[in-house]
Design an enzyme around this catalytic site. Sequence first.
Site, PDB file in Angstrom:
ATOM      1  N   LYS A  14      15.541  23.573 -18.568  1.00 16.40           N
ATOM      2  CA  LYS A  14      14.508  24.627 -18.667  1.00 16.40           C
ATOM      3  C   LYS A  14      13.347  24.168 -19.549  1.00 16.40           C
ATOM      4  O   LYS A  14      12.185  24.368 -19.209  1.00 16.40           O
ATOM      5  CB  LYS A  14      15.083  25.903 -19.320  1.00 16.40           C
ATOM      6  CG  LYS A  14      16.250  26.530 -18.603  1.00 16.40           C
ATOM      7  CD  LYS A  14      16.615  27.873 -19.227  1.00 16.40           C
ATOM      8  CE  LYS A  14      17.242  27.774 -20.599  1.00 16.40           C
ATOM      9  NZ  LYS A  14      18.656  27.383 -20.651  1.00 16.40           N
ATOM     10  N   ARG A  89      18.943  36.949 -21.498  1.00 16.37           N
ATOM     11  CA  ARG A  89      20.238  36.278 -21.386  1.00 16.37           C
ATOM     12  C   ARG A  89      21.376  37.277 -21.241  1.00 16.37           C
ATOM     13  O   ARG A  89      22.525  36.862 -21.096  1.00 16.37           O
ATOM     14  CB  ARG A  89      20.478  35.444 -22.644  1.00 16.37           C
ATOM     15  CG  ARG A  89      20.239  33.948 -22.483  1.00 16.37           C
ATOM     16  CD  ARG A  89      20.394  33.318 -23.836  1.00 16.37           C
ATOM     17  NE  ARG A  89      20.723  31.946 -23.862  1.00 16.37           N
ATOM     18  CZ  ARG A  89      19.895  30.978 -24.233  1.00 16.37           C
ATOM     19  NH1 ARG A  89      18.646  31.241 -24.533  1.00 16.37           N
ATOM     20  NH2 ARG A  89      20.319  29.745 -24.314  1.00 16.37           N
ATOM     21  N   ARG A 128      20.979  14.810 -25.870  1.00 18.25           N
ATOM     22  CA  ARG A 128      19.594  15.290 -26.003  1.00 18.25           C
ATOM     23  C   ARG A 128      19.125  15.110 -27.441  1.00 18.25           C
ATOM     24  O   ARG A 128      19.840  15.402 -28.387  1.00 18.25           O
ATOM     25  CB  ARG A 128      19.576  16.771 -25.623  1.00 18.25           C
ATOM     26  CG  ARG A 128      18.278  17.476 -25.862  1.00 18.25           C
ATOM     27  CD  ARG A 128      18.182  18.731 -25.060  1.00 18.25           C
ATOM     28  NE  ARG A 128      19.128  19.765 -25.441  1.00 18.25           N
ATOM     29  CZ  ARG A 128      19.187  20.956 -24.858  1.00 18.25           C
ATOM     30  NH1 ARG A 128      18.387  21.244 -23.864  1.00 18.25           N
ATOM     31  NH2 ARG A 128      20.065  21.857 -25.244  1.00 18.25           N
ATOM     32  N   ARG A 163      19.874  18.545 -31.953  1.00 20.20           N
ATOM     33  CA  ARG A 163      20.017  19.958 -32.298  1.00 20.20           C
ATOM     34  C   ARG A 163      21.418  20.232 -32.823  1.00 20.20           C
ATOM     35  O   ARG A 163      22.380  19.663 -32.332  1.00 20.20           O
ATOM     36  CB  ARG A 163      19.756  20.813 -31.053  1.00 20.20           C
ATOM     37  CG  ARG A 163      18.299  21.132 -30.860  1.00 20.20           C
ATOM     38  CD  ARG A 163      18.021  21.828 -29.576  1.00 20.20           C
ATOM     39  NE  ARG A 163      18.955  22.891 -29.249  1.00 20.20           N
ATOM     40  CZ  ARG A 163      18.814  23.694 -28.203  1.00 20.20           C
ATOM     41  NH1 ARG A 163      17.786  23.545 -27.392  1.00 20.20           N
ATOM     42  NH2 ARG A 163      19.687  24.645 -27.950  1.00 20.20           N
ATOM     43  N   ARG A 174      28.616  27.726 -25.622  1.00 17.58           N
ATOM     44  CA  ARG A 174      27.352  28.206 -25.040  1.00 17.58           C
ATOM     45  C   ARG A 174      27.513  28.406 -23.539  1.00 17.58           C
ATOM     46  O   ARG A 174      26.983  29.350 -22.959  1.00 17.58           O
ATOM     47  CB  ARG A 174      26.219  27.217 -25.334  1.00 17.58           C
ATOM     48  CG  ARG A 174      25.792  27.268 -26.791  1.00 17.58           C
ATOM     49  CD  ARG A 174      25.024  26.029 -27.192  1.00 17.58           C
ATOM     50  NE  ARG A 174      23.750  25.899 -26.521  1.00 17.58           N
ATOM     51  CZ  ARG A 174      23.124  24.742 -26.336  1.00 17.58           C
ATOM     52  NH1 ARG A 174      23.653  23.620 -26.746  1.00 17.58           N
ATOM     53  NH2 ARG A 174      21.958  24.721 -25.737  1.00 17.58           N
TER      54      ARG A 174
HETATM   55  P1  AMP Z   1      18.240  27.569 -26.343  1.00 17.63           P
HETATM   56  O1  AMP Z   1      17.255  26.787 -27.146  1.00 17.63           O
HETATM   57  O2  AMP Z   1      17.599  28.404 -25.276  1.00 17.63           O
HETATM   58  O3  AMP Z   1      19.381  26.730 -25.822  1.00 17.63           O
HETATM   59  O4  AMP Z   1      18.907  28.630 -27.352  1.00 17.63           O
HETATM   60  C1  AMP Z   1      19.631  28.190 -28.487  1.00 17.63           C
HETATM   61  C2  AMP Z   1      20.474  29.328 -29.048  1.00 17.63           C
HETATM   62  O5  AMP Z   1      19.618  30.400 -29.485  1.00 17.63           O
HETATM   63  C3  AMP Z   1      21.416  30.002 -28.053  1.00 17.63           C
HETATM   64  O6  AMP Z   1      22.642  29.282 -27.914  1.00 17.63           O
HETATM   65  C4  AMP Z   1      21.622  31.367 -28.726  1.00 17.63           C
HETATM   66  O7  AMP Z   1      22.469  31.246 -29.861  1.00 17.63           O
HETATM   67  C5  AMP Z   1      20.215  31.670 -29.258  1.00 17.63           C
HETATM   68  N1  AMP Z   1      19.397  32.392 -28.239  1.00 17.63           N
HETATM   69  C6  AMP Z   1      18.278  31.923 -27.613  1.00 17.63           C
HETATM   70  N2  AMP Z   1      17.788  32.837 -26.747  1.00 17.63           N
HETATM   71  C7  AMP Z   1      18.627  33.909 -26.816  1.00 17.63           C
HETATM   72  C8  AMP Z   1      18.676  35.155 -26.140  1.00 17.63           C
HETATM   73  N3  AMP Z   1      17.773  35.493 -25.195  1.00 17.63           N
HETATM   74  N4  AMP Z   1      19.686  36.006 -26.474  1.00 17.63           N
HETATM   75  C9  AMP Z   1      20.608  35.696 -27.410  1.00 17.63           C
HETATM   76  N5  AMP Z   1      20.630  34.543 -28.073  1.00 17.63           N
HETATM   77  C10 AMP Z   1      19.650  33.633 -27.784  1.00 17.63           C
END
Ligand code: AMP
Length: 217
Positions: A14, A89, A128, A163, A174
Site C-alpha cells: 500500500k 481497518r 522492509r 519498523r 497484524r
Molecule cells: P501500517 O503502517 O498501516 O502498517 O500501521 C501500523 C500499525 O498502526 C498497525 O499495525 C496498527 O497497530 C496501527 N494502525 C494503523 N492504522 C490503523 C487503523 N486504521 N486502525 C487501528 N490501528 C491502526
Amino acid sequence: MKNIIFLAPPAAGKGTLSEMLVEKYGYCHISTGDLLREEIKNGTEIGKQAESLMKDGKFVSDDVIIELISNRITKKDCENGYILDGFPRTLNQALKYDELLSKLNKDLGVVIYIDIDKQLAMNRACSRITCPKCGRIYNKYSNEMKPKQEGMCDDCGVLLTQRADDSEQTFINRFDEYVNKTMPLYDYYKNKGVLKVIKSHESKYETFDEAIKVIED
Ligand code: AMP
C-alpha cells in the site's frame, strides 16, 4: 481525482503504491500508520497510547483513528483527492467514515483491494526498511526496491531502519488482526459497488499498472 482507499493486509505494498500514485497524479497520501508513528515521535498522549499496541501488532482504538482522519482530510492539500493507506481497518471505522463524508459533503471514491499471498507479505515485511527522515520504503528482498548503497536512503543519505512492528511474530499478529477485523470490509464495500480488486505482483511496476487501470476506469 477519485479518492482512493487501499484495503489490503500488512506489507501488500500500500505504501509503495501510494508513493507511486502521489508522483503520477499528485494525490495527498494519508497513512494512519505514519500519522501514529509521528505522534509517537512527538511523545503526544495519542502516541503514548498507541506505542505498545503497535509493537504488539494490535489495532489502535477507533476513536483515536477517526479523530486523526477527520483532522487530516479537512486540510487544504486533500481538496483535489487523497489516498487512504491503512484506513478504515474495522467496520466501525468504515461506518464512522461514511458519516464524516456525508457531513463534509465529500465522495468515498474507489476502494482498491490488493490481493497478496500471506507468505509473500511476510517475506516483504521482514525485509522492509524505511528512511526515518523521508519515509521512503525499501526492501532487501526485492531487487527493484533495494537502496543503491546498502542500508542508506538514496535521497537523504541517512541510515535506513526497520519498523518496530516488522518482526515475524508481530507480522503474524497484524495479519490475524487484519483477517478478523478488516476482511469484513471487503463485503461492505463490494455491496456498495465501489470495490475493485488488483493483485500484488513481485514487481511494483506490474501492480502499479493494474492500479492505474482501475483508477482511470
Ligand atoms: P501500517 O503502517 O498501516 O502498517 O500501521 C501500523 C500499525 O498502526 C498497525 O499495525 C496498527 O497497530 C496501527 N494502525 C494503523 N492504522 C490503523 C487503523 N486504521 N486502525 C487501528 N490501528 C491502526
